[in-house]
Design a protein around this motif. Structure first.
Motif, PDB file in Angstrom:
ATOM      1  N   GLN A   3       0.865  -1.176   0.000  1.00  0.00           N
ATOM      2  CA  GLN A   3       0.000   0.000   0.000  1.00  0.00           C
ATOM      3  C   GLN A   3       0.905   1.231   0.000  1.00  0.00           C
ATOM      4  O   GLN A   3       1.724   1.413   0.898  1.00  0.00           O
ATOM      5  N   THR A   4       0.752   2.063  -1.014  1.00  0.00           N
ATOM      6  CA  THR A   4       1.598   3.235  -1.170  1.00  0.00           C
ATOM      7  C   THR A   4       0.762   4.502  -1.087  1.00  0.00           C
ATOM      8  O   THR A   4      -0.314   4.575  -1.671  1.00  0.00           O
ATOM      9  N   GLY A   5       1.264   5.480  -0.365  1.00  0.00           N
ATOM     10  CA  GLY A   5       0.670   6.809  -0.316  1.00  0.00           C
ATOM     11  C   GLY A   5       1.586   7.775  -1.037  1.00  0.00           C
ATOM     12  O   GLY A   5       2.798   7.549  -1.147  1.00  0.00           O
ATOM     13  N   TYR A   6       0.998   8.830  -1.531  1.00  0.00           N
ATOM     14  CA  TYR A   6       1.752   9.854  -2.260  1.00  0.00           C
ATOM     15  C   TYR A   6       1.461  11.203  -1.610  1.00  0.00           C
ATOM     16  O   TYR A   6       0.316  11.644  -1.578  1.00  0.00           O
ATOM     17  N   LEU A   7       2.508  11.833  -1.090  1.00  0.00           N
ATOM     18  CA  LEU A   7       2.359  13.105  -0.396  1.00  0.00           C
ATOM     19  C   LEU A   7       2.814  14.226  -1.312  1.00  0.00           C
ATOM     20  O   LEU A   7       3.976  14.298  -1.703  1.00  0.00           O
ATOM     21  N   GLY A   8       1.872  15.093  -1.673  1.00  0.00           N
ATOM     22  CA  GLY A   8       2.193  16.274  -2.460  1.00  0.00           C
ATOM     23  C   GLY A   8       2.505  17.421  -1.518  1.00  0.00           C
ATOM     24  O   GLY A   8       1.765  17.668  -0.568  1.00  0.00           O
ATOM     25  N   ILE A  60       5.395   5.875   1.835  1.00  0.00           N
ATOM     26  CA  ILE A  60       4.855   7.156   1.392  1.00  0.00           C
ATOM     27  C   ILE A  60       5.904   7.810   0.517  1.00  0.00           C
ATOM     28  O   ILE A  60       7.030   8.044   0.954  1.00  0.00           O
ATOM     29  N   ILE A  61       5.533   8.070  -0.712  1.00  0.00           N
ATOM     30  CA  ILE A  61       6.421   8.735  -1.663  1.00  0.00           C
ATOM     31  C   ILE A  61       6.042  10.209  -1.681  1.00  0.00           C
ATOM     32  O   ILE A  61       4.874  10.558  -1.846  1.00  0.00           O
ATOM     33  N   CYS A  62       7.047  11.065  -1.504  1.00  0.00           N
ATOM     34  CA  CYS A  62       6.804  12.500  -1.416  1.00  0.00           C
ATOM     35  C   CYS A  62       7.257  13.206  -2.684  1.00  0.00           C
ATOM     36  O   CYS A  62       8.328  12.908  -3.216  1.00  0.00           O
ATOM     37  N   GLY A  63       6.439  14.131  -3.135  1.00  0.00           N
ATOM     38  CA  GLY A  63       6.789  15.000  -4.256  1.00  0.00           C
ATOM     39  C   GLY A  63       6.833  16.422  -3.744  1.00  0.00           C
ATOM     40  O   GLY A  63       5.838  16.944  -3.249  1.00  0.00           O
TER      41      GLY A  63
END
Length: 75
Positions: A3-8, A60-63
């Motif tokens: 399960q991956t989240g993406y933080l903008g 959590i992958i952050c951009g």
């Protein structure tokens, strides 16, 4: 399946706005603003830890928006 989240992260002078999405591009929770100081940085860690538990995220992958160096304090 991971399960991956993406933080903008939208960085401005003195603060940043954050929004967390899942892999289906659905917003998880409410977006939030944190000030670019020790208290804000500590709060970010707490927010991420809570989101991992609440939504079962394994990563959590952050951009981070590049904004003239203001982004450097957030990563």
């Amino acid at each position: 399946m991971t399960q991956t989240g993406y933080l903008g992260i939208d960085v401005s002078k003195g603060y940043a706005d954050f929004v967390l999405l899942n892999s289906a591009k659905e917003i998880l929770g409410n977006g939030y603003k944190l000030y670019d100081n020790r208290k804000g940085h500590t709060s970010l860690f707490k927010q991420l830890r809570a989101a991992r538990l609440e939504y079962g995220l394994q990563e959590i992958i952050c951009g981070v928006e590049s904004t003239g160096g203001y982004e450097n304090n957030w990563y």
